[in-house]
Structures are given as structure tokens and as C-alpha cells.
Design a protein around this motif. Sequence first.
Motif, PDB file in Angstrom:
ATOM      1  N   LYS A  33       0.826  -1.199   0.000  1.00 52.31           N
ATOM      2  CA  LYS A  33       0.000   0.000   0.000  1.00 52.31           C
ATOM      3  C   LYS A  33       0.863   1.254   0.000  1.00 52.31           C
ATOM      4  O   LYS A  33       1.832   1.359   0.739  1.00 52.31           O
ATOM      5  N   ARG A  34       0.505   2.212  -0.845  1.00 50.58           N
ATOM      6  CA  ARG A  34       1.170   3.498  -1.000  1.00 50.58           C
ATOM      7  C   ARG A  34       2.594   3.383  -1.547  1.00 50.58           C
ATOM      8  O   ARG A  34       3.317   4.361  -1.598  1.00 50.58           O
ATOM      9  N   VAL A  35       2.986   2.170  -1.950  1.00 51.49           N
ATOM     10  CA  VAL A  35       4.304   1.981  -2.559  1.00 51.49           C
ATOM     11  C   VAL A  35       4.154   1.419  -3.969  1.00 51.49           C
ATOM     12  O   VAL A  35       4.739   1.908  -4.922  1.00 51.49           O
ATOM     13  N   GLY A  36       3.349   0.377  -4.112  1.00 55.73           N
ATOM     14  CA  GLY A  36       3.138  -0.227  -5.415  1.00 55.73           C
ATOM     15  C   GLY A  36       3.650  -1.644  -5.475  1.00 55.73           C
ATOM     16  O   GLY A  36       3.882  -2.298  -4.455  1.00 55.73           O
ATOM     17  N   ALA A  37       3.838  -2.112  -6.698  1.00 48.96           N
ATOM     18  CA  ALA A  37       4.223  -3.501  -6.918  1.00 48.96           C
ATOM     19  C   ALA A  37       5.699  -3.713  -6.620  1.00 48.96           C
ATOM     20  O   ALA A  37       6.528  -2.810  -6.749  1.00 48.96           O
ATOM     21  N   ALA A  52      11.615  -2.491  -9.976  1.00 48.98           N
ATOM     22  CA  ALA A  52      12.813  -2.036 -10.684  1.00 48.98           C
ATOM     23  C   ALA A  52      14.102  -2.533 -10.050  1.00 48.98           C
ATOM     24  O   ALA A  52      15.156  -2.548 -10.699  1.00 48.98           O
ATOM     25  N   LYS A  53      14.053  -2.949  -8.776  1.00 50.46           N
ATOM     26  CA  LYS A  53      15.272  -3.382  -8.081  1.00 50.46           C
ATOM     27  C   LYS A  53      15.303  -4.894  -7.848  1.00 50.46           C
ATOM     28  O   LYS A  53      16.072  -5.375  -7.021  1.00 50.46           O
ATOM     29  N   LYS A  54      14.506  -5.607  -8.611  1.00 50.28           N
ATOM     30  CA  LYS A  54      14.473  -7.060  -8.458  1.00 50.28           C
ATOM     31  C   LYS A  54      15.852  -7.683  -8.640  1.00 50.28           C
ATOM     32  O   LYS A  54      16.256  -8.573  -7.903  1.00 50.28           O
ATOM     33  N   GLY A  55      16.599  -7.215  -9.621  1.00 52.23           N
ATOM     34  CA  GLY A  55      17.891  -7.814  -9.925  1.00 52.23           C
ATOM     35  C   GLY A  55      19.069  -7.184  -9.211  1.00 52.23           C
ATOM     36  O   GLY A  55      20.215  -7.549  -9.473  1.00 52.23           O
ATOM     37  N   THR A  56      18.827  -6.241  -8.310  1.00 55.22           N
ATOM     38  CA  THR A  56      19.919  -5.582  -7.598  1.00 55.22           C
ATOM     39  C   THR A  56      20.620  -6.567  -6.665  1.00 55.22           C
ATOM     40  O   THR A  56      19.957  -7.295  -5.930  1.00 55.22           O
TER      41      THR A  56
END
Length: 227
Positions: free
Chosen positions: A82-86, A112-116
Amino acid sequence: MKRPIATLLLGLIGAGILLSLGVWQMQRLAWKEGILDEIESTIAGPAQPLPQVVSPDEQRYQPLALSGTIEEGELHVLVSVKRVGAGYRVIAPFQTNDGRRVLLDRGFVPVAKKGTPRRTGPAEVTGNLHWPDDRNSSTPENDVAGNTWFARDIGPMSEALQTEPLLVIAREVTPADPGLTPLPVDTSGIPNDHLQYAVTWFSLAAIWLAMTATLIWRQRRDTKGGR
């Protein structure tokens, strides 16, 4: 006069049924709040060691304090905050200092940071045992090959990471990884709609009585007009 009396009786009986349903929901509300308070007390209770004999019904939410090593390899469970997103819950193998290997829910990362790259190595973990019920009839099958999971299925996850079928939800990890936000267990995901249901039944009872009064008034008016 018989019609208004029959209408009144029907109205009182109907309102009584609706009011009793509202009272029942209030009783259910008190029961549910007691359960939620008990769960919160368990979550915040003193840390205990990993159980040797697993009993999900008795050990759900059991608090833990673990020392060991966060190892390489992780699974990604698609979630929305909530209030952050997927984003994804990151599930990694954790080996305790006494040689046990369990699943560790380290927390949340945005899509966007899945692969970090994430920190591994020695760590202190405080958290809770949990057996999540993420899957329902509309949950897709996990994309194991693509490392996208749609439910925290402990059995398949433990097989994939070669751990015991035990999942620890991290509340705090030391040293912390700045790219991860822990999502500790709490009672926010447990539905408690009994107050809403009670208000609905009480409102329907009030509407029923108002409609009964209106109908009686019209019947009396028609009776007087017919004289």
C-alpha cells in the motif's frame, strides 16, 4: 383495523430478526478482537528457538531470534504494498549457527530493483515463524523457471532452496540491507468486517421499521378515506 395490526406484527418480527443478526455480529466482533489481541501478543512475545518438531497451528507467529548466515540464492514473490506499489518479497536461505537451514523472508524490493545484488553473509535476525495462506482459486501458478512466485508456497520454496519447510518473516536484520524493507507479520491482513456487518443489519432494521410505519400510516389513511 386487521391490516395495520398484521403489518405491525410483520414489521416487529422482521425488525427483531434483523436486530438479532446485528447483535450476533457484535458478539462475533468481540470474539474476533480477542483473537487479534492474542495474535498481537504472540507476535510481540519473547523470542524462542527454532522448533525441533513442527506444529503450524501452535507455532504460527512464534517470535524468533536467530544467528547465522544469509546464503546466496533467492526467490521473488510478487506483492503489492500500500502506498508503494508492486514489488517482490525476497526469500533467501538462512543457515543458523547450529547448522539448520530455513527460509528467510527478508522483505520488500520494488519491481525495478528485483535484480539488484543484495548483501549476504553473517547476520542476526529477529522475526516470526509463519505459514502464509497466500494462495486462492485465482492465484496463478508460480513461474519457477522465471523466478516469479505468486504465493509463498513453503514446500516448493524449501525444495528450490534446499531448506527445511520453515519460513521466518524478518522483523529486523542486522546488519541491514538498505535496499530491503522488512514486511513483518501483523494482523492487518486478517479480515475483521463484523462491525460493518452489524451496522448493515441495524440499518436494515431501522429501514424495515420505517417502511412498516409508513405502510401502517397509508393503510389507516386509506381506511379513513373509505368511510
